[in-house]
Scaffold this motif. Structure first.
Motif, mmCIF file in Angstrom:
data_model
loop_
_atom_site.group_PDB
_atom_site.id
_atom_site.type_symbol
_atom_site.label_atom_id
_atom_site.label_comp_id
_atom_site.label_asym_id
_atom_site.label_seq_id
_atom_site.Cartn_x
_atom_site.Cartn_y
_atom_site.Cartn_z
ATOM 1 N N ALA A 82 -5.091 3.258 -1.507
ATOM 2 C CA ALA A 82 -5.798 2.546 -0.439
ATOM 3 C C ALA A 82 -6.869 1.628 -1.014
ATOM 4 O O ALA A 82 -7.042 0.492 -0.558
ATOM 5 C CB ALA A 82 -6.421 3.545 0.529
ATOM 6 N N HIS A 85 -5.253 -1.415 -2.713
ATOM 7 C CA HIS A 85 -4.700 -2.313 -1.701
ATOM 8 C C HIS A 85 -5.814 -3.070 -0.982
ATOM 9 O O HIS A 85 -5.672 -4.263 -0.699
ATOM 10 C CB HIS A 85 -3.851 -1.527 -0.706
ATOM 11 C CG HIS A 85 -3.166 -2.392 0.289
ATOM 12 N ND1 HIS A 85 -3.638 -2.554 1.564
ATOM 13 C CD2 HIS A 85 -2.047 -3.166 0.194
ATOM 14 C CE1 HIS A 85 -2.838 -3.383 2.213
ATOM 15 N NE2 HIS A 85 -1.873 -3.763 1.401
ATOM 16 N N SER A 86 -6.916 -2.390 -0.692
ATOM 17 C CA SER A 86 -8.006 -3.036 0.048
ATOM 18 C C SER A 86 -8.660 -4.159 -0.747
ATOM 19 O O SER A 86 -9.204 -5.098 -0.164
ATOM 20 C CB SER A 86 -9.063 -2.005 0.458
ATOM 21 O OG SER A 86 -9.771 -1.539 -0.675
ATOM 22 N N TYR A 107 4.280 1.846 0.201
ATOM 23 C CA TYR A 107 4.411 1.309 1.561
ATOM 24 C C TYR A 107 4.198 2.409 2.596
ATOM 25 O O TYR A 107 3.515 2.207 3.609
ATOM 26 C CB TYR A 107 5.792 0.683 1.771
ATOM 27 C CG TYR A 107 5.913 -0.721 1.243
ATOM 28 C CD1 TYR A 107 5.194 -1.774 1.818
ATOM 29 C CD2 TYR A 107 6.753 -1.011 0.174
ATOM 30 C CE1 TYR A 107 5.309 -3.070 1.348
ATOM 31 C CE2 TYR A 107 6.877 -2.305 -0.309
ATOM 32 C CZ TYR A 107 6.154 -3.332 0.291
ATOM 33 O OH TYR A 107 6.269 -4.608 -0.181
ATOM 34 N N LEU A 110 0.559 3.335 2.939
ATOM 35 C CA LEU A 110 -0.243 2.284 3.555
ATOM 36 C C LEU A 110 0.123 2.015 5.012
ATOM 37 O O LEU A 110 -0.610 1.330 5.719
ATOM 38 C CB LEU A 110 -0.111 0.982 2.749
ATOM 39 C CG LEU A 110 -0.665 1.045 1.329
ATOM 40 C CD1 LEU A 110 -0.344 -0.239 0.580
ATOM 41 C CD2 LEU A 110 -2.156 1.319 1.331
#
Length: 125
Positions: A82, A85-86, A107, A110
């Motif tokens: 996370a 990705h952020s 995937y 997320l």
């Protein structure tokens, strides 16, 4: 921490309350998946101090010194997904390679599990 609630998340959240989010993730990265004895006084050369730094090692000793804690592993890996990705700097493929997960699993982690607009197949049947 802003990851979906799953096994280990509560334990990691408790540790994070005591020593901070980044230190809890560092603890899980270095000691995830094991029961860790926390001395009442952690020396400078102790593995915990090396992994967390003096300030956070002292906070951990104050919170759990003289006892053992179960350090979750998967919750930290999910939080790392996370976090990566952020930031927006890595692709899903790069996140998968960085964390040891498959692209498909990244995937899945997320995806928005709590999206009430999405019907379940069981709602239709």
């Amino acid at each position: 921490m802003t990851v979906p609630a799953r096994a280990g998340d509560d334990a990691l959240a408790l540790i994070a309350e005591a020593i901070g989010d980044q230190a809890a993730l560092a603890l899980a990265t270095h000691f995830g998946g094991v029961r860790l004895y926390v001395p009442r006084v952690i020396g400078d050369s102790h593995a915990i101090c090396v992994a967390l730094g003096r300030e956070h090692a002292d906070r951990l000793a104050q919170w759990a010194g003289g006892g053992a804690i179960d350090v979750p592993k998967q919750a930290a890996r999910r939080a790392r997904v996370a976090n990566l990705h952020s930031r927006g700097a890595l692709t899903i493929r790069q996140i998968a390679l960085e964390t040891g997960y498959s692209e498909r699993h990244v995937y899945r982690l997320l995806s928005d599990d709590g999206d009430e607009r999405q019907l379940s197949i069981f709602d239709i049947l």
